[in-house]
Design an enzyme around this catalytic site. Sequence first.
Site, PDB file in Angstrom:
ATOM      1  CG  HIS A 120      -1.943  -0.888   1.429  1.00  0.00           C
ATOM      2  ND1 HIS A 120      -2.544  -1.447   2.422  1.00  0.00           N
ATOM      3  CD2 HIS A 120      -2.075  -2.322   0.496  1.00  0.00           C
ATOM      4  CE1 HIS A 120      -3.441  -2.542   1.696  1.00  0.00           C
ATOM      5  NE2 HIS A 120      -3.209  -2.838   0.909  1.00  0.00           N
ATOM      6  CB  CYS A 152       4.461  21.462 -12.627  1.00  0.00           C
ATOM      7  SG  CYS A 152       3.499  20.751 -12.195  1.00  0.00           S
ATOM      8  CB  SER A 191      -8.794  -6.647  10.447  1.00  0.00           C
ATOM      9  OG  SER A 191      -8.328  -5.853   9.498  1.00  0.00           O
TER      10      SER A 191
HETATM   11  C1  BV8 Z   1      -7.998  -2.253  -5.402  1.00  0.00           C
HETATM   12  C2  BV8 Z   1      -3.771   2.993   2.330  1.00  0.00           C
HETATM   13  C3  BV8 Z   1     -10.045  -3.137  -7.017  1.00  0.00           C
HETATM   14  C4  BV8 Z   1      -3.285   4.582   3.245  1.00  0.00           C
HETATM   15  C5  BV8 Z   1      -4.897   1.019   2.906  1.00  0.00           C
HETATM   16  C6  BV8 Z   1     -16.273  -0.740  -3.870  1.00  0.00           C
HETATM   17  C7  BV8 Z   1     -15.112   0.409  -4.338  1.00  0.00           C
HETATM   18  C8  BV8 Z   1     -13.723   0.029  -4.563  1.00  0.00           C
HETATM   19  C9  BV8 Z   1     -13.239  -1.109  -4.271  1.00  0.00           C
HETATM   20  C10 BV8 Z   1     -13.638  -1.440  -3.423  1.00  0.00           C
HETATM   21  C11 BV8 Z   1     -15.346  -1.563  -2.783  1.00  0.00           C
HETATM   22  N1  BV8 Z   1     -15.620  -2.643  -2.222  1.00  0.00           N
HETATM   23  C12 BV8 Z   1     -14.529  -3.685  -1.857  1.00  0.00           C
HETATM   24  C13 BV8 Z   1     -13.592  -2.452  -2.638  1.00  0.00           C
HETATM   25  C14 BV8 Z   1     -11.954  -3.305  -2.686  1.00  0.00           C
HETATM   26  C15 BV8 Z   1     -11.296  -2.189  -1.120  1.00  0.00           C
HETATM   27  C16 BV8 Z   1     -11.735  -2.875   0.066  1.00  0.00           C
HETATM   28  O1  BV8 Z   1     -11.045  -4.078   0.259  1.00  0.00           O
HETATM   29  N2  BV8 Z   1     -12.129  -2.235   0.520  1.00  0.00           N
HETATM   30  C17 BV8 Z   1     -12.675  -3.008   2.096  1.00  0.00           C
HETATM   31  C18 BV8 Z   1     -12.273  -1.419   2.750  1.00  0.00           C
HETATM   32  C19 BV8 Z   1     -14.175  -3.476   1.941  1.00  0.00           C
HETATM   33  N3  BV8 Z   1      -9.929  -2.110  -1.549  1.00  0.00           N
HETATM   34  C20 BV8 Z   1      -9.200  -0.891  -2.735  1.00  0.00           C
HETATM   35  O2  BV8 Z   1      -9.746  -0.639  -3.012  1.00  0.00           O
HETATM   36  C21 BV8 Z   1      -7.733  -2.172  -2.679  1.00  0.00           C
HETATM   37  N4  BV8 Z   1      -7.840  -1.173  -4.241  1.00  0.00           N
HETATM   38  O3  BV8 Z   1      -9.490  -3.172  -5.036  1.00  0.00           O
HETATM   39  O4  BV8 Z   1      -8.352  -1.974  -6.433  1.00  0.00           O
HETATM   40  C22 BV8 Z   1      -9.092  -2.513  -8.545  1.00  0.00           C
HETATM   41  C23 BV8 Z   1      -9.060  -3.448  -9.430  1.00  0.00           C
HETATM   42  C24 BV8 Z   1      -9.402  -2.942 -11.095  1.00  0.00           C
HETATM   43  C25 BV8 Z   1      -8.642  -1.453 -10.872  1.00  0.00           C
HETATM   44  C26 BV8 Z   1      -8.876  -0.696 -10.182  1.00  0.00           C
HETATM   45  C27 BV8 Z   1      -8.601  -0.819  -9.162  1.00  0.00           C
HETATM   46  C28 BV8 Z   1      -6.992  -1.365  -2.545  1.00  0.00           C
HETATM   47  C29 BV8 Z   1      -6.742  -1.116  -0.730  1.00  0.00           C
HETATM   48  C30 BV8 Z   1      -5.516   0.073  -0.051  1.00  0.00           C
HETATM   49  C31 BV8 Z   1      -6.592   0.657   1.138  1.00  0.00           C
HETATM   50  N5  BV8 Z   1      -5.142   1.549   1.678  1.00  0.00           N
HETATM   51  N6  BV8 Z   1      -3.849   1.963   3.707  1.00  0.00           N
HETATM   52  C32 BV8 Z   1      -3.403   4.637   4.564  1.00  0.00           C
HETATM   53  O5  BV8 Z   1      -2.480   3.594   5.318  1.00  0.00           O
HETATM   54  O6  BV8 Z   1      -3.674   5.401   4.506  1.00  0.00           O
HETATM   55  S1  BV8 Z   1      -5.839   0.371   3.658  1.00  0.00           S
HETATM   56  C33 BV8 Z   1      -5.702   0.450   5.500  1.00  0.00           C
HETATM   57  O7  BV8 Z   1      -6.014  -0.815   5.869  1.00  0.00           O
HETATM   58  C34 BV8 Z   1      -3.979   0.043   5.624  1.00  0.00           C
HETATM   59  O8  BV8 Z   1      -3.211  -0.455   4.625  1.00  0.00           O
HETATM   60  C35 BV8 Z   1      -4.284  -1.228   6.831  1.00  0.00           C
HETATM   61  O9  BV8 Z   1      -2.795  -1.623   6.930  1.00  0.00           O
HETATM   62  C36 BV8 Z   1      -5.447  -1.777   6.107  1.00  0.00           C
HETATM   63  C37 BV8 Z   1      -6.289  -3.644   6.738  1.00  0.00           C
HETATM   64  O10 BV8 Z   1      -6.179  -2.637   7.513  1.00  0.00           O
HETATM   65  P1  BV8 Z   1      -5.125  -3.873   8.814  1.00  0.00           P
HETATM   66  O11 BV8 Z   1      -3.778  -3.234   8.213  1.00  0.00           O
HETATM   67  O12 BV8 Z   1      -5.595  -5.264   8.826  1.00  0.00           O
HETATM   68  O13 BV8 Z   1      -4.936  -3.082   9.717  1.00  0.00           O
HETATM   69  P2  BV8 Z   1      -6.331  -2.745  11.072  1.00  0.00           P
HETATM   70  O14 BV8 Z   1      -6.668  -1.620  11.926  1.00  0.00           O
HETATM   71  O15 BV8 Z   1      -7.899  -3.408  10.248  1.00  0.00           O
HETATM   72  O16 BV8 Z   1      -6.418  -4.228  11.609  1.00  0.00           O
HETATM   73  C38 BV8 Z   1      -5.451  -4.587  12.886  1.00  0.00           C
HETATM   74  C39 BV8 Z   1      -5.443  -5.941  13.665  1.00  0.00           C
HETATM   75  O17 BV8 Z   1      -4.242  -5.703  14.337  1.00  0.00           O
HETATM   76  C40 BV8 Z   1      -6.275  -5.832  14.096  1.00  0.00           C
HETATM   77  O18 BV8 Z   1      -7.319  -6.706  13.793  1.00  0.00           O
HETATM   78  C41 BV8 Z   1      -6.324  -6.362  15.477  1.00  0.00           C
HETATM   79  O19 BV8 Z   1      -7.193  -6.963  16.590  1.00  0.00           O
HETATM   80  C42 BV8 Z   1      -4.278  -6.226  15.450  1.00  0.00           C
HETATM   81  N7  BV8 Z   1      -3.536  -6.375  16.722  1.00  0.00           N
HETATM   82  C43 BV8 Z   1      -3.588  -4.656  17.578  1.00  0.00           C
HETATM   83  N8  BV8 Z   1      -2.449  -4.923  17.971  1.00  0.00           N
HETATM   84  C44 BV8 Z   1      -1.751  -5.811  17.988  1.00  0.00           C
HETATM   85  C45 BV8 Z   1      -2.815  -7.080  17.603  1.00  0.00           C
HETATM   86  N9  BV8 Z   1      -2.079  -8.124  16.704  1.00  0.00           N
HETATM   87  C46 BV8 Z   1      -1.352  -8.257  17.139  1.00  0.00           C
HETATM   88  N10 BV8 Z   1      -0.699  -7.129  18.357  1.00  0.00           N
HETATM   89  C47 BV8 Z   1      -0.741  -6.472  18.784  1.00  0.00           C
HETATM   90  N11 BV8 Z   1      -0.241  -5.954  18.974  1.00  0.00           N
HETATM   91 ZN    ZN Z   2       4.647  18.864 -11.006  1.00  0.00          ZN
END
Ligand code: BV8
Ligand code: ZN
Length: 249
Positions: A120, A152, A191
């Site tokens: 990402h 630019c 997650s």
């Molecule tokens: C794509 C970067 C397609 C930016 C991030 C409708 C419209 C458009 C797209 C979609 C749609 N429906 C679904 C999609 C696909 C979409 C998607 O998956 N949506 C989800 C929400 C349903 N995905 C996309 O859009 C991706 N692109 O599909 O393109 C396409 C195809 C063809 C042509 C064009 C396009 C792009 C997805 C990337 C989004 N960017 N981040 C930024 O960070 O600012 S996502 C963001 O969530 C982060 O990257 C993060 O890493 C990611 C996942 O979250 P997690 O890392 O899992 O973090 P989270 O907090 O959720 O969980 C943490 C876990 O750790 C928990 O379980 C917790 O219990 C645990 N934990 C906490 N502490 C600890 C621990 N575990 C162990 N030890 C600890 N101490």
């Molecule tokens: Zn520029």
Amino acid sequence: MLAIFSKRLLEKLESTERIVVFTGAGISAESGVPTFRGAEGLWNKFKPEELANFDAFLQNPELVWEWYKYRKTVMKTVEPNPGHRAIAEMERIFPSAIVVTQNIDNLHRRAGSSHVFELHGNIDRNYCIDCGQPHSNDEIFAQERAPRCLKCGGMVRPDVVWFGEMLPVDVWEESVKAVESAEIFLSVGTSGVVYPAASLPSMARRAGAFTVEINIEPTDLSGSFSECIPGKAGDILPQLLPLCPQRSQ
Ligand code: BV8
Ligand code: ZN
């Protein structure tokens, strides 16, 4: 907290050459980087669609940049934690160890991991949406408002993958290749809700890997792993290290 590792995992570790560690925001939580979902999650205050997508950026660049400048400031103050360092140490034991991370915080590299695929993007990089000119964080912070391109005058954005955007094709393809040939696949601190990244654990299992989830709570993907080890990454991973074969280099 003492972790329990299965006999199957310990036997697998003995015979494994190729290991992939897949990480999410949870691996950085113990460094003080807020995760996205869960109690103190970043998304609680805002919604992903309000911030981490290109249309939101065009409509409200000031709000999006306020959020990313806040996160850049947090990243400057945090250090890798024992979980990151244990993963970096794995490269010594499994020379082909690969990290596939959803995180943009650079902490794996700062902990010493050298084979890191960033699905990402990376919060330390920024570029102009018109001419592509890269901009450093210093150049970003030197501008009060949403930064403009020094070449630019176009709008500058963080070099991260937003919702609805493609992942970097080369990084994705390399990651899939590594996942499909992994013998052990560790999923740490995610997650499992964001695709296509969240499809990697089942891809590894289908390709024959022994897959392990390390997370403080069950996730959407828990049922698809060979083994789930509940607990904090920073506690569990350092306990796993001494159980890996101590190969002389
Ligand atoms: C794509 C970067 C397609 C930016 C991030 C409708 C419209 C458009 C797209 C979609 C749609 N429906 C679904 C999609 C696909 C979409 C998607 O998956 N949506 C989800 C929400 C349903 N995905 C996309 O859009 C991706 N692109 O599909 O393109 C396409 C195809 C063809 C042509 C064009 C396009 C792009 C997805 C990337 C989004 N960017 N981040 C930024 O960070 O600012 S996502 C963001 O969530 C982060 O990257 C993060 O890493 C990611 C996942 O979250 P997690 O890392 O899992 O973090 P989270 O907090 O959720 O969980 C943490 C876990 O750790 C928990 O379980 C917790 O219990 C645990 N934990 C906490 N502490 C600890 C621990 N575990 C162990 N030890 C600890 N101490
Ligand atoms: Zn520029």
